[in-house]
Design a protein around this motif. Structure first.
Motif, PDB file in Angstrom:
ATOM      1  N   GLY A   4       0.822  -1.206   0.000  1.00 51.40           N
ATOM      2  CA  GLY A   4       0.000   0.000   0.000  1.00 51.40           C
ATOM      3  C   GLY A   4       0.852   1.250   0.000  1.00 51.40           C
ATOM      4  N   PRO A   5       0.299   2.361  -0.423  1.00 55.75           N
ATOM      5  CA  PRO A   5       1.055   3.609  -0.496  1.00 55.75           C
ATOM      6  C   PRO A   5       1.312   4.212   0.872  1.00 55.75           C
ATOM      7  N   SER A   6       2.290   5.112   0.937  1.00 50.50           N
ATOM      8  CA  SER A   6       2.533   5.868   2.169  1.00 50.50           C
ATOM      9  C   SER A   6       1.271   6.636   2.541  1.00 50.50           C
ATOM     10  N   GLY A   7       0.929   6.586   3.826  1.00 51.06           N
ATOM     11  CA  GLY A   7      -0.269   7.267   4.286  1.00 51.06           C
ATOM     12  C   GLY A   7      -1.487   6.372   4.357  1.00 51.06           C
ATOM     13  N   ALA A   8      -1.381   5.146   3.848  1.00 46.22           N
ATOM     14  CA  ALA A   8      -2.536   4.243   3.882  1.00 46.22           C
ATOM     15  C   ALA A   8      -2.777   3.677   5.279  1.00 46.22           C
ATOM     16  N   GLY A   9      -1.769   3.768   6.151  1.00 46.92           N
ATOM     17  CA  GLY A   9      -1.945   3.280   7.519  1.00 46.92           C
ATOM     18  C   GLY A   9      -1.547   1.830   7.719  1.00 46.92           C
ATOM     19  N   LYS A  10      -0.598   1.341   6.924  1.00 44.71           N
ATOM     20  CA  LYS A  10      -0.202  -0.058   7.029  1.00 44.71           C
ATOM     21  C   LYS A  10       0.344  -0.392   8.415  1.00 44.71           C
ATOM     22  N   ASP A  11       1.250   0.457   8.911  1.00 42.99           N
ATOM     23  CA  ASP A  11       1.879   0.178  10.211  1.00 42.99           C
ATOM     24  C   ASP A  11       0.861   0.225  11.347  1.00 42.99           C
ATOM     25  N   THR A  12      -0.029   1.214  11.302  1.00 39.00           N
ATOM     26  CA  THR A  12      -1.066   1.329  12.335  1.00 39.00           C
ATOM     27  C   THR A  12      -1.973   0.109  12.319  1.00 39.00           C
ATOM     28  N   LEU A  13      -2.317  -0.336  11.125  1.00 40.72           N
ATOM     29  CA  LEU A  13      -3.191  -1.503  10.987  1.00 40.72           C
ATOM     30  C   LEU A  13      -2.497  -2.767  11.482  1.00 40.72           C
ATOM     31  N   LEU A  14      -1.228  -2.928  11.132  1.00 36.25           N
ATOM     32  CA  LEU A  14      -0.481  -4.099  11.594  1.00 36.25           C
ATOM     33  C   LEU A  14      -0.335  -4.087  13.112  1.00 36.25           C
ATOM     34  N   ASP A  15      -0.111  -2.916  13.697  1.00 38.77           N
ATOM     35  CA  ASP A  15      -0.024  -2.818  15.158  1.00 38.77           C
ATOM     36  C   ASP A  15      -1.346  -3.243  15.794  1.00 38.77           C
ATOM     37  N   TRP A  16      -2.471  -2.796  15.217  1.00 43.59           N
ATOM     38  CA  TRP A  16      -3.806  -3.129  15.739  1.00 43.59           C
ATOM     39  C   TRP A  16      -4.018  -4.645  15.729  1.00 43.59           C
ATOM     40  N   VAL A  17      -3.674  -5.273  14.612  1.00 44.72           N
ATOM     41  CA  VAL A  17      -3.906  -6.713  14.478  1.00 44.72           C
ATOM     42  C   VAL A  17      -2.941  -7.521  15.337  1.00 44.72           C
ATOM     43  N   SER A  18      -1.652  -7.150  15.312  1.00 45.19           N
ATOM     44  CA  SER A  18      -0.672  -7.935  16.064  1.00 45.19           C
ATOM     45  C   SER A  18      -0.950  -7.898  17.558  1.00 45.19           C
ATOM     46  N   ALA A  19      -1.478  -6.772  18.062  1.00 43.77           N
ATOM     47  CA  ALA A  19      -1.803  -6.666  19.480  1.00 43.77           C
ATOM     48  C   ALA A  19      -2.896  -7.643  19.875  1.00 43.77           C
ATOM     49  N   ARG A  20      -3.725  -8.023  18.922  1.00 41.52           N
ATOM     50  CA  ARG A  20      -4.832  -8.935  19.198  1.00 41.52           C
ATOM     51  C   ARG A  20      -4.488 -10.389  18.908  1.00 41.52           C
ATOM     52  N   MET A  21      -3.291 -10.633  18.369  1.00 40.20           N
ATOM     53  CA  MET A  21      -2.867 -12.001  18.088  1.00 40.20           C
ATOM     54  C   MET A  21      -1.639 -12.387  18.893  1.00 40.20           C
ATOM     55  N   VAL A  22      -1.324 -11.555  19.888  1.00 42.72           N
ATOM     56  CA  VAL A  22      -0.185 -11.845  20.768  1.00 42.72           C
ATOM     57  C   VAL A  22      -0.414 -13.192  21.452  1.00 42.72           C
ATOM     58  N   GLY A  23       0.622 -13.992  21.518  1.00 45.81           N
ATOM     59  CA  GLY A  23       0.500 -15.275  22.189  1.00 45.81           C
ATOM     60  C   GLY A  23       0.193 -16.428  21.256  1.00 45.81           C
ATOM     61  N   ASP A  24      -0.049 -16.150  19.979  1.00 45.63           N
ATOM     62  CA  ASP A  24      -0.291 -17.222  19.008  1.00 45.63           C
ATOM     63  C   ASP A  24       1.026 -17.513  18.286  1.00 45.63           C
ATOM     64  N   PRO A  25       1.708 -18.604  18.636  1.00 44.09           N
ATOM     65  CA  PRO A  25       3.020 -18.884  18.047  1.00 44.09           C
ATOM     66  C   PRO A  25       2.969 -19.245  16.574  1.00 44.09           C
ATOM     67  N   SER A  26       1.774 -19.516  16.045  1.00 41.64           N
ATOM     68  CA  SER A  26       1.670 -19.889  14.629  1.00 41.64           C
ATOM     69  C   SER A  26       1.761 -18.676  13.710  1.00 41.64           C
ATOM     70  N   VAL A  27       1.621 -17.464  14.275  1.00 44.65           N
ATOM     71  CA  VAL A  27       1.652 -16.242  13.471  1.00 44.65           C
ATOM     72  C   VAL A  27       2.864 -15.401  13.862  1.00 44.65           C
ATOM     73  N   LEU A  28       3.688 -15.073  12.864  1.00 46.30           N
ATOM     74  CA  LEU A  28       4.875 -14.252  13.083  1.00 46.30           C
ATOM     75  C   LEU A  28       4.695 -12.924  12.356  1.00 46.30           C
ATOM     76  N   PHE A  29       4.714 -11.817  13.116  1.00 48.03           N
ATOM     77  CA  PHE A  29       4.725 -10.489  12.515  1.00 48.03           C
ATOM     78  C   PHE A  29       6.194 -10.087  12.373  1.00 48.03           C
ATOM     79  N   VAL A  30       6.637 -10.030  11.149  1.00 50.41           N
ATOM     80  CA  VAL A  30       8.068  -9.907  10.849  1.00 50.41           C
ATOM     81  C   VAL A  30       8.557  -8.479  11.071  1.00 50.41           C
ATOM     82  N   ARG A  31       9.668  -8.362  11.748  1.00 48.61           N
ATOM     83  CA  ARG A  31      10.330  -7.065  11.955  1.00 48.61           C
ATOM     84  C   ARG A  31      11.451  -6.943  10.923  1.00 48.61           C
ATOM     85  N   ARG A  32      11.318  -5.960  10.048  1.00 50.47           N
ATOM     86  CA  ARG A  32      12.279  -5.809   8.964  1.00 50.47           C
ATOM     87  C   ARG A  32      13.548  -5.089   9.417  1.00 50.47           C
TER      88      ARG A  32
END
Length: 199
Positions: free
Chosen positions: A23-51
């Motif tokens: 998505g383009p800059s300003g679309a809110g990708k990072d904010t959206l990923l933060d929202w989702v990852s906070a709700r999937m904390v503790g699930d070892p099957s999902v890895l949110f990759v840190r670049r």
């Protein structure tokens, strides 16, 4: 440095799915990923990759590991990335543990790049694209609020982003112009569905 220089040293086929957020800059990708990852904390099957990015960590935006070009070259030589590319004057690396996670059947989510997606799909056969969008006026307002570029530079950036949209047909497109909760639930539901398929 070429604008795009994908490279991979992925050691083995991956049985898990890679979800690439575009998505383009300003679309809110990072904010959206933060929202989702906070709700999937503790699930070892999902890895949110840190670049790893050759950009100062204090520059804002996504949480990332900041490397100099020399450090990035050394990491490449040592095989610490499973995929890397260059775009917009910066270099990006995905850590080796992402490939290990995929090889074990896990789900990995990464903030990616349209220009690198075709190469990612060649390396990670089960790569899927999720495009985060917003209407032009919303994008413009968010970019202006960052105060990093002039109005003319922002208009040019938005024109380039519109042209790039046609290069990738995403598996899912999310409009993040409005409610973060609504967009977040859409992405979370998509990831849950991908995770269920892998189990």
């Amino acid at each position: 440095m070429p604008d795009l220089a994908p490279a991979s040293t992925a050691p083995e086929p991956q049985s898990g799915a890679l979800i690439v957020i575009l998505g383009p800059s300003g679309a809110g990708k990072d904010t959206l990923l933060d929202w989702v990852s906070a709700r999937m904390v503790g699930d070892p099957s999902v890895l949110f990759v840190r670049r790893v990015v050759t950009r100062p960590s204090q520059a804002g935006g996504e949480v990332h590991d900041s490397f100099s070009n020399a450090e990035f070259d050394r990491a490449l030589d040592e095989g610490r990335f499973c995929f890397s590319w260059a775009a917009n004057g910066m270099r990006y690396g995905l850590p080796r543990n992402m490939a290990d996670h995929l090889a074990g059947g896990g789900l990995a989510v990464v903030n990616g790049s349209r220009g690198a997606f075709a190469a990612m799909r060649q390396v990670f056969g089960q790569a899927r694209a999720v495009e985060i969008t917003a209407d032009r006026e919303t994008l413009k307002a968010r970019l202006l609020a960052r105060r990093r570029e002039s109005a003319a530079e922002i208009e040019a950036r938005l024109d380039r982003a519109a042209a790039l949209c046609a290069e990738v047909e995403p598996d899912l497109r999310i409009d993040n112009s409005g409610s973060l909760d609504a967009a977040g639930r859409t992405l979370a539901d998509f990831l849950a569905g991908c995770r269920a398929v892998k189990r």
